[in-house]
Design an enzyme around this catalytic site. Structure first.
Site, PDB file in Angstrom:
ATOM      1  N   ASP A 201      35.628   5.706  53.136  1.00 54.19           N
ATOM      2  CA  ASP A 201      36.173   6.148  51.848  1.00 54.19           C
ATOM      3  C   ASP A 201      37.287   7.186  51.983  1.00 54.19           C
ATOM      4  O   ASP A 201      37.584   7.915  51.053  1.00 54.19           O
ATOM      5  CB  ASP A 201      35.048   6.673  50.945  1.00 54.19           C
ATOM      6  CG  ASP A 201      34.379   7.925  51.487  1.00 54.19           C
ATOM      7  OD1 ASP A 201      34.709   8.344  52.605  1.00 54.19           O
ATOM      8  OD2 ASP A 201      33.521   8.491  50.774  1.00 54.19           O
TER       9      ASP A 201
ATOM     10  N   TYR B 161      59.830 -20.410  31.576  1.00 49.13           N
ATOM     11  CA  TYR B 161      58.617 -20.448  32.392  1.00 49.13           C
ATOM     12  C   TYR B 161      58.707 -21.585  33.390  1.00 49.13           C
ATOM     13  O   TYR B 161      58.878 -22.754  33.016  1.00 49.13           O
ATOM     14  CB  TYR B 161      57.358 -20.648  31.521  1.00 49.13           C
ATOM     15  CG  TYR B 161      56.140 -20.851  32.379  1.00 49.13           C
ATOM     16  CD1 TYR B 161      55.704 -19.840  33.242  1.00 49.13           C
ATOM     17  CD2 TYR B 161      55.444 -22.060  32.392  1.00 49.13           C
ATOM     18  CE1 TYR B 161      54.612 -20.028  34.076  1.00 49.13           C
ATOM     19  CE2 TYR B 161      54.340 -22.254  33.220  1.00 49.13           C
ATOM     20  CZ  TYR B 161      53.942 -21.234  34.065  1.00 49.13           C
ATOM     21  OH  TYR B 161      52.864 -21.417  34.896  1.00 49.13           O
TER      22      TYR B 161
ATOM     23  N   ARG C  75      54.929 -14.456  39.742  1.00 49.07           N
ATOM     24  CA  ARG C  75      53.497 -14.516  40.054  1.00 49.07           C
ATOM     25  C   ARG C  75      53.255 -15.203  41.395  1.00 49.07           C
ATOM     26  O   ARG C  75      54.186 -15.718  42.011  1.00 49.07           O
ATOM     27  CB  ARG C  75      52.786 -15.225  38.901  1.00 49.07           C
ATOM     28  CG  ARG C  75      52.830 -14.407  37.599  1.00 49.07           C
ATOM     29  CD  ARG C  75      52.390 -15.220  36.400  1.00 49.07           C
ATOM     30  NE  ARG C  75      51.116 -15.868  36.644  1.00 49.07           N
ATOM     31  CZ  ARG C  75      50.687 -16.939  35.975  1.00 49.07           C
ATOM     32  NH1 ARG C  75      51.433 -17.482  35.020  1.00 49.07           N
ATOM     33  NH2 ARG C  75      49.528 -17.478  36.265  1.00 49.07           N
TER      34      ARG C  75
ATOM     35  N   GLU D  60      26.532  22.266  56.836  1.00 45.70           N
ATOM     36  CA  GLU D  60      26.622  21.600  55.534  1.00 45.70           C
ATOM     37  C   GLU D  60      26.463  22.635  54.426  1.00 45.70           C
ATOM     38  O   GLU D  60      25.785  23.647  54.591  1.00 45.70           O
ATOM     39  CB  GLU D  60      25.551  20.512  55.421  1.00 45.70           C
ATOM     40  CG  GLU D  60      25.802  19.314  56.327  1.00 45.70           C
ATOM     41  CD  GLU D  60      27.165  18.667  56.109  1.00 45.70           C
ATOM     42  OE1 GLU D  60      27.462  18.234  54.989  1.00 45.70           O
ATOM     43  OE2 GLU D  60      27.954  18.628  57.065  1.00 45.70           O
TER      44      GLU D  60
ATOM     45  N   ASN E  23      70.715 -25.644  37.835  1.00 50.13           N
ATOM     46  CA  ASN E  23      70.882 -24.639  36.790  1.00 50.13           C
ATOM     47  C   ASN E  23      69.854 -24.908  35.696  1.00 50.13           C
ATOM     48  O   ASN E  23      69.821 -25.988  35.125  1.00 50.13           O
ATOM     49  CB  ASN E  23      72.308 -24.728  36.229  1.00 50.13           C
ATOM     50  CG  ASN E  23      72.597 -23.565  35.290  1.00 50.13           C
ATOM     51  OD1 ASN E  23      71.798 -23.243  34.419  1.00 50.13           O
ATOM     52  ND2 ASN E  23      73.742 -22.934  35.482  1.00 50.13           N
TER      53      ASN E  23
ATOM     54  N   ASN F 192      35.328   9.815  45.877  1.00 51.36           N
ATOM     55  CA  ASN F 192      33.995   9.686  45.266  1.00 51.36           C
ATOM     56  C   ASN F 192      34.072   9.331  43.790  1.00 51.36           C
ATOM     57  O   ASN F 192      33.099   8.853  43.213  1.00 51.36           O
ATOM     58  CB  ASN F 192      33.213  10.991  45.410  1.00 51.36           C
ATOM     59  CG  ASN F 192      32.909  11.294  46.869  1.00 51.36           C
ATOM     60  OD1 ASN F 192      32.503  10.415  47.611  1.00 51.36           O
ATOM     61  ND2 ASN F 192      33.150  12.514  47.289  1.00 51.36           N
TER      62      ASN F 192
ATOM     63  N   LEU G 216      31.848   4.004  58.847  1.00 48.35           N
ATOM     64  CA  LEU G 216      30.645   4.030  58.010  1.00 48.35           C
ATOM     65  C   LEU G 216      31.024   3.649  56.580  1.00 48.35           C
ATOM     66  O   LEU G 216      31.846   4.302  55.950  1.00 48.35           O
ATOM     67  CB  LEU G 216      30.010   5.428  58.028  1.00 48.35           C
ATOM     68  CG  LEU G 216      29.676   5.990  59.418  1.00 48.35           C
ATOM     69  CD1 LEU G 216      28.897   7.290  59.284  1.00 48.35           C
ATOM     70  CD2 LEU G 216      28.902   4.987  60.261  1.00 48.35           C
TER      71      LEU G 216
ATOM     72  N   ARG H  35      29.238   7.494  41.810  1.00 53.68           N
ATOM     73  CA  ARG H  35      30.099   8.281  40.915  1.00 53.68           C
ATOM     74  C   ARG H  35      31.374   7.543  40.512  1.00 53.68           C
ATOM     75  O   ARG H  35      32.126   8.018  39.669  1.00 53.68           O
ATOM     76  CB  ARG H  35      30.421   9.626  41.559  1.00 53.68           C
ATOM     77  CG  ARG H  35      29.187  10.551  41.597  1.00 53.68           C
ATOM     78  CD  ARG H  35      29.442  11.783  42.417  1.00 53.68           C
ATOM     79  NE  ARG H  35      30.446  12.639  41.798  1.00 53.68           N
ATOM     80  CZ  ARG H  35      31.173  13.512  42.478  1.00 53.68           C
ATOM     81  NH1 ARG H  35      31.042  13.625  43.787  1.00 53.68           N
ATOM     82  NH2 ARG H  35      32.062  14.258  41.861  1.00 53.68           N
TER      83      ARG H  35
HETATM   84  C1  UD1 Z   1      30.084  14.371  54.993  1.00 51.12           C
HETATM   85  C2  UD1 Z   1      29.843  15.364  56.114  1.00 51.12           C
HETATM   86  C3  UD1 Z   1      30.517  16.705  55.774  1.00 51.12           C
HETATM   87  C4  UD1 Z   1      31.988  16.463  55.544  1.00 51.12           C
HETATM   88  C5  UD1 Z   1      32.234  15.399  54.476  1.00 51.12           C
HETATM   89  C6  UD1 Z   1      33.692  15.012  54.432  1.00 51.12           C
HETATM   90  C7  UD1 Z   1      27.709  14.825  57.177  1.00 51.12           C
HETATM   91  C8  UD1 Z   1      26.273  15.142  57.241  1.00 51.12           C
HETATM   92  N1  UD1 Z   1      28.426  15.534  56.306  1.00 51.12           N
HETATM   93  O1  UD1 Z   1      29.449  14.874  53.821  1.00 51.12           O
HETATM   94  O2  UD1 Z   1      30.325  17.623  56.832  1.00 51.12           O
HETATM   95  O3  UD1 Z   1      32.609  17.686  55.175  1.00 51.12           O
HETATM   96  O4  UD1 Z   1      31.491  14.192  54.790  1.00 51.12           O
HETATM   97  O5  UD1 Z   1      33.958  14.144  53.382  1.00 51.12           O
HETATM   98  O6  UD1 Z   1      28.177  13.994  57.908  1.00 51.12           O
HETATM   99  N2  UD1 Z   1      27.037   7.060  55.029  1.00 51.12           N
HETATM  100  C9  UD1 Z   1      26.380   5.935  55.469  1.00 51.12           C
HETATM  101  N3  UD1 Z   1      25.016   5.983  55.570  1.00 51.12           N
HETATM  102  C10 UD1 Z   1      24.298   7.097  55.283  1.00 51.12           C
HETATM  103  C11 UD1 Z   1      24.998   8.223  54.828  1.00 51.12           C
HETATM  104  C12 UD1 Z   1      26.366   8.187  54.724  1.00 51.12           C
HETATM  105  O7  UD1 Z   1      26.999   4.899  55.754  1.00 51.12           O
HETATM  106  O8  UD1 Z   1      23.074   7.046  55.422  1.00 51.12           O
HETATM  107  C13 UD1 Z   1      28.512   7.005  54.930  1.00 51.12           C
HETATM  108  C14 UD1 Z   1      28.991   7.080  53.499  1.00 51.12           C
HETATM  109  O9  UD1 Z   1      29.212   5.784  52.976  1.00 51.12           O
HETATM  110  C15 UD1 Z   1      30.302   7.807  53.627  1.00 51.12           C
HETATM  111  C16 UD1 Z   1      30.085   8.696  54.838  1.00 51.12           C
HETATM  112  O10 UD1 Z   1      29.022   8.143  55.569  1.00 51.12           O
HETATM  113  O11 UD1 Z   1      31.373   6.909  53.910  1.00 51.12           O
HETATM  114  C17 UD1 Z   1      29.808  10.162  54.456  1.00 51.12           C
HETATM  115  O12 UD1 Z   1      28.629  10.253  53.703  1.00 51.12           O
HETATM  116  P1  UD1 Z   1      28.532  11.188  52.439  1.00 51.12           P
HETATM  117  O13 UD1 Z   1      27.167  11.092  51.897  1.00 51.12           O
HETATM  118  O14 UD1 Z   1      29.690  10.926  51.540  1.00 51.12           O
HETATM  119  O15 UD1 Z   1      28.677  12.634  53.139  1.00 51.12           O
HETATM  120  P2  UD1 Z   1      29.180  13.973  52.493  1.00 51.12           P
HETATM  121  O16 UD1 Z   1      28.067  14.631  51.801  1.00 51.12           O
HETATM  122  O17 UD1 Z   1      30.443  13.748  51.774  1.00 51.12           O
HETATM  123 CA    CA Z   2      31.732  11.888  50.983  1.00 46.59          CA
END
Ligand code: UD1
Ligand code: CA
Length: 450
Positions: free
Chosen positions: A108, A352, A319, A158, A363, A230, A11, A18
């Protein structure tokens, strides 16, 4: 895992606000590789391992990174950001193909390892419908809490929905999950009810699994492996953890690193045997360092191939497109770009070299500059084997210095020099006998008369 097919869905539809950056969160880098690339490289690969990446609307850049890193990845767009379960269903078409194991990971969390993915899959083989990766959080605030009873996972709560007592639980949801393929799609589709945030939470899958009389379990890992990014501060923390890992791996592989905490490596750095790295060296992306090479202190290297027994630095900057043959010596305050040096070439001081090819054993004297740019175009300098370029020469490209040719110190070379020739561009020196003494006497006299 032998015999079992898998689909991993990563995902990556997060906004990452942030980070306070115009770059999407998952394209930020740790060890010179995107967060997303780290996750994609750790996910199961090879025959029987499919991969899907869910990106946000208009995120062609994220989709392109996914397919650059894993050409086998298919990408799906989540049009609205309605929660993690909703994001997973964006890849419904891939899930419907029915792999044995369905793995979910977040784009992430770059520190996750391939071994952890495999550990997570193991209970599925023994009949579990769902395995969740958990960790003991130093500060659990904000994470989903794993509620466990008699060794089985009962629910993920949650933060917003947790009771006072549940908030005290430090076993947290890392976000990585493995579903048994045969029940996965039906399960995730049941997460229809929006909860407190109006989102579809993947974490609700646990209670649905239980209500169907199936089993959910937890596999624990270290917090360091599942740190989600984040903020820029968390990005820097992840970098520190990754650098420590890369250095340990290099040391274990036999690289001598004199002061490890001062050396920066990249996720794709490749080392041969008996390589030595001195203090304060930055190794950027795309670098390979062959057997017996020494990188002296304060050198900076990006996209370069360092050959066997080469010596670089101190204070060298290599480089992109630099390739150094066996035994080449590149000394202090030398910069190179798109430079191909054959075996045994010496470029020891203050030089350079850009857009150049240098033949074996040549050389290059101190202060040599290849003038490769006229403000509009880049041009090439070719120096033959065994040539000797005297100090402080300017080689105005395009230009070719023949093999075995000599260039007199201080020359500006604008035309090709034949093999074995001597080319000197220098005015006659005008010597005025006694001038220095006369000059001093005159000025001393003027001073006294004031
Ligand atoms: C989520 C978990 C939480 C866990 C935490 C760990 C859920 C509901 N909660 O919370 O239990 O402890 O991660 O870091 O799963 N994303 C999408 N589409 C969406 C929503 C989210 O692609 O509609 C992706 C985000 O980009 C991210 C991941 O899902 O990579 C998690 O979403 P995020 O909103 O960060 O969840 P947390 O509140 O951190
Ligand atoms: Ca998260």
């Amino acid at each position: 895992m032998t015999g079992r097919t898998s689909l991993t869905i990563v995902l990556a539809a997060g906004e990452g606000t942030r980070m306070r950056s115009s770059l999407p969160k998952v394209l930020h880098q740790v060890a010179n590789q995107s967060l997303l690339a780290h996750v994609l490289m750790a996910a199961p690969q090879g025959p029987g391992a499919a991969l899907a990446v869910v990106v946000g609307p208009d995120r062609e850049d994220v989709a392109a990174e996914a397919t650059r890193v894993r050409s086998d990845a298919s990408t799906f767009v989540q049009r609205e950001r309605l929660g993690t379960a909703h994001a997973v269903l964006a890849a419904k078409e891939a899930i419907a193909k029915g792999a044995d194991d369905l793995l979910i990971a977040f784009g992430d969390t770059p520190l996750i390892s391939a071994a952890t993915f495999e550990r997570l899959r193991a209970p599925l083989k023994d009949g579990a419908a769902l395995t969740v990766l958990g960790f003991r959080a130093q500060d659990p605030t904000g994470y989903g809490r794993l509620l466990v009873d008699a060794g089985e996972l009962v629910a993920i709560r949650e933060q917003a929905d947790a009771s006072e007592a549940e908030r005290k639980v430090d076993l947290c949801n890392a976000g990585v999950m493995a579903f048994a393929g045969k029940s996965a799609l039906a399960l995730i589709e049941k997460i229809g009810k929006a909860n407190s945030k109006g989102e579809y939470y993947l974490t609700d899958a646990v209670e649905i699994v239980r209500s169907m009389g199936l089993k959910a379990t937890v596999i624990e890992t270290d917090e360091d492996e599942v740190r989600g990014i984040n903020t820029k501060a968390q990005l820097a923390e992840a970098e520190a953890i990754m650098q420590a890992r890369l250095r340990t791996a290099a040391l274990d592989a036999g690289v001598t690193i004199v002061a490890p905490e001062t050396v920066h490596l990249s996720a794709d750095t490749r080392f041969g045997k008996d390589v030595m790295i001195e203090q304060y060296v930055v190794v950027g992306p795309g670098v390979s360092i062959a057997d017996g090479a020494v990188i002296h202190a304060f050198s900076h290297i990006v996209q370069a191939d360092i050959g066997k027994k080469v010596s670089v630095g101190p204070y060298a900057r290599l480089r992109p497109g630099t390739s150094l043959g066996e035994g080449v010596r590149v000394g202090n305050f030398v910069e190179m770009k798109a430079a191909k040096l054959a075996a045994g070439v010496k470029v020891n001081h203050l030089t350079y070299i850009g857009d150049s090819e240098i033949g074996a054993g040549a050389n290059i004297g101190a202060g040599t500059i290849t003038c490769n740019y006229d403000g509009f175009n880049k041009a090439k300098t070719i120096i033959g084997a065994g040539a000797f370029v005297g100090s402080n020469s300017s080689l105005v490209a395009p230009v070719k210095i023949g093999s075995g040719a000599y260039i007199g110190s201080g020359s500006v070379i604008t035309r090709d020099v034949p093999d074995d020739a001597l080319a000197v561009e220098r005015n006659a020196v005008a010597t005025n006998e006694g001038w220095g003494k006369r000059f001093r006497d005159k000025h001393a006299g003027l001073k006294k008369s004031k």
